[in-house]
Motif scaffolding. Structure first.
Motif, PDB file in Angstrom:
ATOM      1  N   ILE A  14       0.857  -1.184   0.000  1.00 24.84           N
ATOM      2  CA  ILE A  14       0.000   0.000   0.000  1.00 24.84           C
ATOM      3  C   ILE A  14       0.892   1.233   0.000  1.00 24.84           C
ATOM      4  O   ILE A  14       1.853   1.314   0.777  1.00 24.84           O
ATOM      5  CB  ILE A  14      -0.935   0.022   1.230  1.00 24.84           C
ATOM      6  N   VAL A  15       0.602   2.190  -0.875  1.00 23.93           N
ATOM      7  CA  VAL A  15       1.349   3.448  -0.931  1.00 23.93           C
ATOM      8  C   VAL A  15       0.389   4.584  -0.618  1.00 23.93           C
ATOM      9  O   VAL A  15      -0.673   4.697  -1.245  1.00 23.93           O
ATOM     10  CB  VAL A  15       1.993   3.667  -2.318  1.00 23.93           C
ATOM     11  N   ALA A  16       0.727   5.397   0.371  1.00 25.12           N
ATOM     12  CA  ALA A  16      -0.106   6.533   0.775  1.00 25.12           C
ATOM     13  C   ALA A  16       0.658   7.823   0.531  1.00 25.12           C
ATOM     14  O   ALA A  16       1.827   7.944   0.879  1.00 25.12           O
ATOM     15  CB  ALA A  16      -0.495   6.415   2.249  1.00 25.12           C
ATOM     16  N   PHE A  17      -0.011   8.798  -0.094  1.00 29.22           N
ATOM     17  CA  PHE A  17       0.587  10.097  -0.372  1.00 29.22           C
ATOM     18  C   PHE A  17      -0.223  11.187   0.310  1.00 29.22           C
ATOM     19  O   PHE A  17      -1.451  11.127   0.365  1.00 29.22           O
ATOM     20  CB  PHE A  17       0.619  10.387  -1.881  1.00 29.22           C
ATOM     21  N   PRO A 137      -6.597   0.030  -7.306  1.00 28.48           N
ATOM     22  CA  PRO A 137      -7.631   0.829  -6.633  1.00 28.48           C
ATOM     23  C   PRO A 137      -7.021   2.021  -5.908  1.00 28.48           C
ATOM     24  O   PRO A 137      -5.947   1.927  -5.318  1.00 28.48           O
ATOM     25  CB  PRO A 137      -8.268  -0.165  -5.651  1.00 28.48           C
ATOM     26  N   VAL A 138      -7.730   3.159  -5.956  1.00 30.01           N
ATOM     27  CA  VAL A 138      -7.275   4.392  -5.324  1.00 30.01           C
ATOM     28  C   VAL A 138      -8.333   4.849  -4.323  1.00 30.01           C
ATOM     29  O   VAL A 138      -9.525   4.868  -4.639  1.00 30.01           O
ATOM     30  CB  VAL A 138      -7.023   5.506  -6.369  1.00 30.01           C
ATOM     31  N   GLY A 193     -11.771   2.524  11.877  1.00 33.36           N
ATOM     32  CA  GLY A 193     -11.922   1.070  11.827  1.00 33.36           C
ATOM     33  C   GLY A 193     -12.971   0.601  10.850  1.00 33.36           C
ATOM     34  O   GLY A 193     -12.699  -0.216   9.961  1.00 33.36           O
ATOM     35  N   LYS A 194     -14.185   1.129  10.971  1.00 31.28           N
ATOM     36  CA  LYS A 194     -15.285   0.614  10.159  1.00 31.28           C
ATOM     37  C   LYS A 194     -15.369   1.273   8.786  1.00 31.28           C
ATOM     38  O   LYS A 194     -15.661   0.615   7.793  1.00 31.28           O
ATOM     39  CB  LYS A 194     -16.605   0.813  10.909  1.00 31.28           C
ATOM     40  N   TYR A 195     -15.127   2.571   8.747  1.00 29.02           N
ATOM     41  CA  TYR A 195     -15.321   3.301   7.484  1.00 29.02           C
ATOM     42  C   TYR A 195     -14.075   3.173   6.596  1.00 29.02           C
ATOM     43  O   TYR A 195     -14.092   2.483   5.571  1.00 29.02           O
ATOM     44  CB  TYR A 195     -15.606   4.756   7.801  1.00 29.02           C
ATOM     45  N   PHE A 196     -12.966   3.803   7.013  1.00 26.83           N
ATOM     46  CA  PHE A 196     -11.733   3.712   6.230  1.00 26.83           C
ATOM     47  C   PHE A 196     -11.217   2.272   6.182  1.00 26.83           C
ATOM     48  O   PHE A 196     -10.868   1.743   5.126  1.00 26.83           O
ATOM     49  CB  PHE A 196     -10.677   4.639   6.826  1.00 26.83           C
ATOM     50  N   GLY A 197     -11.176   1.615   7.352  1.00 27.68           N
ATOM     51  CA  GLY A 197     -10.674   0.251   7.413  1.00 27.68           C
ATOM     52  C   GLY A 197     -11.496  -0.718   6.600  1.00 27.68           C
ATOM     53  O   GLY A 197     -10.969  -1.629   5.955  1.00 27.68           O
ATOM     54  N   GLY A 198     -12.830  -0.558   6.615  1.00 29.23           N
ATOM     55  CA  GLY A 198     -13.683  -1.460   5.837  1.00 29.23           C
ATOM     56  C   GLY A 198     -13.409  -1.383   4.348  1.00 29.23           C
ATOM     57  O   GLY A 198     -13.313  -2.406   3.662  1.00 29.23           O
ATOM     58  N   VAL A 199     -13.267  -0.143   3.828  1.00 24.54           N
ATOM     59  CA  VAL A 199     -12.977   0.030   2.399  1.00 24.54           C
ATOM     60  C   VAL A 199     -11.588  -0.500   2.066  1.00 24.54           C
ATOM     61  O   VAL A 199     -11.395  -1.208   1.066  1.00 24.54           O
ATOM     62  CB  VAL A 199     -13.100   1.521   2.010  1.00 24.54           C
ATOM     63  N   LEU A 200     -10.588  -0.169   2.907  1.00 20.88           N
ATOM     64  CA  LEU A 200      -9.227  -0.624   2.650  1.00 20.88           C
ATOM     65  C   LEU A 200      -9.133  -2.144   2.675  1.00 20.88           C
ATOM     66  O   LEU A 200      -8.490  -2.760   1.815  1.00 20.88           O
ATOM     67  CB  LEU A 200      -8.281  -0.012   3.691  1.00 20.88           C
ATOM     68  N   GLU A 201      -9.788  -2.776   3.641  1.00 23.88           N
ATOM     69  CA  GLU A 201      -9.727  -4.236   3.748  1.00 23.88           C
ATOM     70  C   GLU A 201     -10.459  -4.913   2.598  1.00 23.88           C
ATOM     71  O   GLU A 201     -10.076  -6.003   2.145  1.00 23.88           O
ATOM     72  CB  GLU A 201     -10.302  -4.666   5.096  1.00 23.88           C
ATOM     73  N   TYR A 202     -11.515  -4.264   2.082  1.00 22.08           N
ATOM     74  CA  TYR A 202     -12.198  -4.806   0.901  1.00 22.08           C
ATOM     75  C   TYR A 202     -11.241  -4.868  -0.290  1.00 22.08           C
ATOM     76  O   TYR A 202     -11.156  -5.891  -0.997  1.00 22.08           O
ATOM     77  CB  TYR A 202     -13.412  -3.944   0.564  1.00 22.08           C
ATOM     78  N   PHE A 203     -10.502  -3.768  -0.505  1.00 27.29           N
ATOM     79  CA  PHE A 203      -9.547  -3.744  -1.614  1.00 27.29           C
ATOM     80  C   PHE A 203      -8.382  -4.704  -1.369  1.00 27.29           C
ATOM     81  O   PHE A 203      -7.820  -5.257  -2.322  1.00 27.29           O
ATOM     82  CB  PHE A 203      -9.028  -2.325  -1.844  1.00 27.29           C
ATOM     83  N   MET A 204      -7.990  -4.894  -0.092  1.00 28.06           N
ATOM     84  CA  MET A 204      -6.956  -5.885   0.209  1.00 28.06           C
ATOM     85  C   MET A 204      -7.398  -7.277  -0.242  1.00 28.06           C
ATOM     86  O   MET A 204      -6.638  -8.025  -0.883  1.00 28.06           O
ATOM     87  CB  MET A 204      -6.674  -5.912   1.720  1.00 28.06           C
ATOM     88  N   ILE A 205      -8.629  -7.636   0.111  1.00 30.00           N
ATOM     89  CA  ILE A 205      -9.145  -8.961  -0.252  1.00 30.00           C
ATOM     90  C   ILE A 205      -9.231  -9.106  -1.765  1.00 30.00           C
ATOM     91  O   ILE A 205      -8.871 -10.150  -2.329  1.00 30.00           O
ATOM     92  CB  ILE A 205     -10.521  -9.188   0.409  1.00 30.00           C
TER      93      ILE A 205
END
Length: 620
Positions: A14-17, A137-138, A193-205
């Motif tokens: 993951i790259v964050a800018f 994904p961005v 956890g739920k908002y940002f983390g949920g979207v990020l974990e979806y893209f991880m999967i």
């Protein structure tokens, strides 16, 4: 869904800018979005962090690397880049980060409109171009609660600043990148956890599923041809890493003030006691007050009464014969003598000039030095107010609080942006270069500060020391202009590889090592970005570049070019220029060639076997 994945051999990058911290917050220890997520997420374990540098940011961390485990045994690597200027100063590293990313996160503070606009105009197009041929994904994260407008009133800030970034602007940016847009009003468990983390974990999967599918397809292909397996092609050798050189622009100008070279201004107290020597080009580049004082601009050109009043009440140019004869006369005449009318300001003038010449970074240090010299608090405030009047942008207000804030969040480079106004202009010029039938005006102070060869030329016993017209040989006008532009701005942007090589030769001629390194890095990045088809058809001679690099003592570039020829052996060995390599160079290329001669022999044997078995070759 995670149970259906076989993650033991997989990894995610993951790259964050961007800097999501609220520019108006006084909390300098505010946690980053990425670290907060990694720290709180139940899926994350074994988290470690490491501050890393890029080539052109030696000494200051450009990004933080986090390493952890997710979904059990999946290796997670996160690069959190707070500074967007990695795209300007270290193109190679930024492209490598984007090229290896499985997920890209762009984050910004909703209360920092100027930074958002800069990112949108300058850096988002670079990301869009880099991700054009891949489906990474961005996620765009707008962080913070919008506050009332607080206009930036720093005396040197040119931004319109103050307004917040609206949700519609963020959504529009997301549409341009095909990204997912999130608004995170706080770092609470819900938003992280739920908002940002949920979207990020979806893209991880999704990324892990895609990688698992690709691995399955590769295994299926490998079993289509039974019997003798195809030879394994090893990866090419790693290319040599080119080490950059940190900028010493501010220290160069500061040393110019300390060494008193090419002085054309002398400040005096009201009793005609010499106080400090300076340079009109530097002073005018940072202050409209000095532009008015030295007739670079007329009062009619500046509508700000504060600037005009400061120039008239604080200084007076005096050319009377009461001054002693100066031994510092240049080809353009004796130095300008300026009387400082304010005794308190005159007492602190040396510290003020050191602040200006060193780049305008340390406002708090200037405050401390002024307080040491002036015990009266009222006098201290008046002197600092005059400094801000001198350095302010016409038409903009200023406060100490906003000045400190701007210094903390984005340190100012006073001279390398403003000196560009005087590049290749006759204004204040005290030397004219004659080159290829044309003339190029310049300023001795800048040249002496930035280039040791020119310092010796203009301060030594050479004829150039007393000449207004100086001829230049052995370099083209365009290349010399690019060289001068670097001296004035500390940056350069060659138009092509050949122009970069010409500029490198000029830099070697004048012994400006950092410019040599910049040109080397440009040549390397341009060659590496060439696809094989273009590399095959180009008329550019890499062997000729190698010859010039060796002749002009560019050892790092010549070594890299040899490795580049060896890594692309099948392309360069077919070019006529390959025969121009020396015996030593040819032996090096043959030893490090890719693919190796052993692999090609094994591949030929395998093809013969496939043809004899009438089996489809999975390699060819």
């Amino acid at each position: 869904m995670a149970d259906s994945i076989k993650p033991s051999l997989m990894s995610l990058h993951i790259v964050a800018f961007g800097n999501e911290r609220d520019g108006f917050s006084e909390d300098s220890q505010q946690s980053s979005l990425i670290w907060t997520y990694l720290e709180r997420s139940a899926l994350i374990s074994e988290t470690e962090s490491l501050l890393l540098n890029s080539v052109n940011h030696i000494g200051s961390p450009v990004f933080t690397e986090y390493q952890a485990r997710v979904f059990g045994n999946v290796r997670l690597v996160v690069h959190d880049c707070l500074l967007w200027d990695i795209f300007d100063s270290d193109w190679y590293t930024s492209q490598n980060l984007l090229g290896g990313a499985d997920i890209v996160v762009i984050k910004y503070s909703v209360n920092d409109k100027s930074s958002f606009q800069e990112v949108k105009d300058s850096y988002v197009p670079m990301i869009k171009k880099a991700l054009y041929h891949c489906s990474v994904p961005v996620i765009i994260s707008a962080v913070g609660t919008r506050k009332s407008e607080v206009p930036c009133t720093c005396p040197l800030c040119t931004s319109e600043g103050g307004s917040c970034v609206t949700a519609s602007e963020g959504i529009q940016l997301a549409k341009e990148l095909g990204a997912t847009y999130l608004e995170l009003h706080s770092f609470s468990d819900f938003y992280i956890g739920k908002y940002f983390g949920g979207v990020l974990e979806y893209f991880m999967i999704q990324s892990l599923n895609r990688k698992s599918s690709e691995n399955m397809k590769r295994r299926e292909k490998s079993h289509k041809c039974h019997g003798v397996m195809p030879p394994q092609l090893d990866q090419p050798e790693k290319m040599p890493i080119l080490k950059g050189e940190a900028s010493h622009y501010n220290s160069d100008l500061h040393n110019l003030l300390i060494c008193c070279q090419c002085v054309d201004v002398i400040f005096y107290s009201e009793d005609l006691r010499e106080v400090v020597e300076a340079h009109k080009i530097v002073l005018c580049s940072v202050s409209h007050v000095f532009m008015v004082l030295f007739n670079v601009k007329s009062p009619a050109d500046i509508q700000d009464s504060c600037i005009i009043r400061t120039a008239q009440t604080l200084f007076a140019v005096n050319s009377e014969a009461m001054f002693p004869v100066s031994n510092r006369d240049s080809p353009c005449g004796p130095p300008v003598r300026v009387i400082v009318k304010d005794s308190s300001f005159c007492f602190c003038l040396s510290d003020i000039l050191h602040f200006i010449y060193s780049g305008g970074f340390q406002w708090e240090l200037l405050e401390e030095e002024v307080k040491k010299k002036l015990k009266d608090t009222g006098e201290v405030e008046l002197v600092l107010e005059k400094v801000k009047c001198i350095l302010k942008t016409p038409g903009k207000a200023h406060t100490t609080q906003n000045y400190r804030f701007h210094q903390t969040t984005r340190p100012l480079q006073l001279c390398n942006t403003s000196l560009k106004l005087f590049f290749n202009t006759p204004v204040l010029a005290d030397v004219i270069f004659q080159i290829q039938g044309a003339t190029v005006p310049a300023h001795r102070a800048v040249l002496v500060a930035r280039c040791e060869v020119m310092a010796a030329m203009f301060n030594g016993s050479y004829m150039e020391a007393n000449s207004f017209l100086v001829p230049v040989y052995g370099v083209s006008k365009d290349t010399f202009l690019s060289f001068l532009e670097y001296l004035y701005t500390d940056s350069c942007c060659p138009a092509s590889i050949l122009q970069a090589m010409s500029l490198l030769i000029c830099a070697e001629m004048y012994q400006v090592s950092r410019l040599q390194h910049i040109c080397e890095l440009y040549i390397i990045t341009q060659l590496q970005s060439m696809p094989s088809r273009e590399l095959t058809s180009t008329s550019l001679s890499v062997v000729s570049l190698l010859r010039k690099a060796k002749f002009h003592n560019s050892d790092c570039l010549s070594t890299w070019l040899l490795h580049f020829i060896a890594t692309n052996y099948l392309i360069f060995s077919q070019k006529p220029e390959f025969q121009d390599l020396s015996v030593e160079e040819r032996n090096f290329v043959e030893m490090h060639r890719w693919p190796s001669s052993m692999y090609l022999k094994q591949l030929a044997d395998y093809r013969n076997y496939v043809n004899s078995q009438k089996c489809h070759c999975i390699v060819m």
